[in-house]
Design an enzyme around this catalytic site. Structure first.
Site, PDB file in Angstrom:
ATOM      1  CE  LYS A  54      73.249-121.030  40.542  1.00 22.59           C
ATOM      2  NZ  LYS A  54      74.319-121.847  41.255  1.00 22.59           N
ATOM      3  CD  GLN A  98      73.871-124.341  44.428  1.00 22.72           C
ATOM      4  OE1 GLN A  98      74.741-123.340  42.929  1.00 22.72           O
ATOM      5  NE2 GLN A  98      72.906-123.711  45.056  1.00 22.72           N
ATOM      6  CG  ASP A 121      79.065-117.527  43.366  1.00 24.50           C
ATOM      7  OD1 ASP A 121      78.797-117.767  42.703  1.00 24.50           O
ATOM      8  OD2 ASP A 121      79.436-118.966  43.940  1.00 24.50           O
TER       9      ASP A 121
END
Ligand code: NDP
Length: 355
Positions: A54, A98, A121
């Site tokens: 990412k 994460q 997200d």
């Protein structure tokens, strides 16, 4: 019939190119570079690799990447403070925590601490809530589900009026992708582990999304001829290796296959156990060494045992490609879209700040 392959790598590259161009315009016109902060707690190798890719994608697209790394002993308060500081940082337009987090941490509380405006997200309860309501727009849509829709749209698959079946109801994939299909006027059926007669339900689908995490579960006779099949699953399936031998675990009595480290190169392999040449005994990973090996110790020739694996989806690709109209491969289907959509969301996060 042979299905048309939906090339996720190619479509993801297009999305990234478009996002990169939009980022360049944002910088030129407003002097603003989108910033993504990643929060990594602990040393999980897969999580580290995901965060690394990412961050790399951010750099490639001219975005700012801010990495926050905490030890796996970090407390709930420490992780939440990092999130709060990032919420207040004007350089940050997207925050990605994460997952999975170490077990002692409360995931729900940490994800809820991410400000709605930076929830790239799309997992904040308010964003999920808006996604589930008619006539409401979430600020961000979860990346993998958004990637599935993008694959369908860019492949010319008609969603409005289609009968869509989603296998899986997780918060991360199944549920949000179902809501997205509904928003686009598909008639949606959501299946899960308690659904009866899955093959019959799936056979009704013009669009079938498989997100269960069961290798090769969807067979040819589950698929309506010509259907568009999106395979979200990522599963590891064992592959035979010429050096594989059968071992008996001296601790649990279970038999298992494996080969010694020096008999295969690195690559896609997983440690499955250990073998002691001095005692001629093997034991499975996660089991204690048998007593004799504990006495003689690792110096007497303990070696690690490995097995090869390959990544497969939830759909039996070879079978289903003969029936489906469109099909995503694994790898190279949905996977590359997830990061591409995250980059797009981060760009949108920056855009929100000037509108
Ligand atoms: P979860 O384990 O959270 O959810 C799995 C879902 O599948 C659950 O709803 C479960 O039902 C259902 N299910 C499990 N077994 C069966 C069965 N035998 N029959 C019918 N339904 C079943 O998984 P995720 O949603 O997080 O992920 C699904 C897959 O997608 C995994 O392989 C994962 O690795 C992959 N994935 C891929 C991504 C990508 O970028 N390509 C991103 C995220 C995930 P129930 O609710 O009843 O338990």
């Amino acid at each position: 019939m042979t299905a048309k392959l939906i090339d996720g790598t190619l479509i993801a590259a297009q999305v990234r190119q478009e996002t990169g161009d939009a980022v360049a315009r944002l910088k030129a016109e407003h002097g603003l570079a989108p910033g993504l902060a990643t929060v990594l707690v602990g040393e999980n190798p897969a999580s580290k690799a995901y965060v690394g890719s990412k961050q790399k994608a951010c750099q490639e697209l001219g975005m700012v990447s801010i990495g926050c790394k905490l030890p796996d002993t970090a407390s709930q308060e420490e992780v939440e403070k990092v999130v709060r500081d990032l919420n207040a940082d004007p350089q940050v337009h997207g925050i990605l925590v994460q997952l999975p987090l170490p077990r002692h941490l409360n995931e729900e509380r940490i994800l809820s601490a991410v400000s709605l405006e930076k929830d790239v997200d799309g997992f904040h309860p308010v964003n999920i809530g808006r996604l589930s309501m008619k006539g409401r727009e979430p600020l961000f849509v979860p990346c993998t589900p958004a990637g599935c829709i993008e694959l369908l749209v860019r492949s010319g698959v008609k969603i409005a009026g289609a009968e869509a079946v989603v296998l899986g109801r997780s918060n991360i994939v199944g549920l949000p992708v179902s809501m997205l299909l509904l928003h686009r006027d598909a008639t949606v059926t959501i299946c899960h582990s308690r659904s009866a007669d899955l093959p019959a339900i799936c056979r009704r689908a013009d669009i079938l999304i498989a997100a269960v995490g069961r290798a090769d579960m969807v067979k040819a006779d589950w698929v309506k001829p010509g259907a568009a099949v999106i395979d979200v699953g990522i599963n590891q399936a064992w592959v035979a290796h010429p050096a594989d031998r059968e071992y008996v675990c001296a601790t649990s009595g279970k038999t298992f296959a494996g080969h010694r480290a020096e008999e295969s190169d690195k690559g896609s392999r997983r440690e499955v156990g250990q073998y002691c040449a001095a005692c001629d005994k093997a034991w499975l990973k996660g089991q204690n060494a048998p007593e004799c090996c504990e006495q003689c110790g690792p110096h007497c020739g303990h070696v690690k045992l490995f097995r090869r694996y390959k990544l497969v989806g939830d759909v039996d690709f070879d079978q289903v490609q003969e029936v489906a109209g469109y099909l995503t491969p694994v790898p190279g289907g949905v996977g590359p879209m997830t990061i591409a959509m995250l980059m797009h969301n981060t760009y949108r996060g920056a855009l929100h700040t000037i509108k």
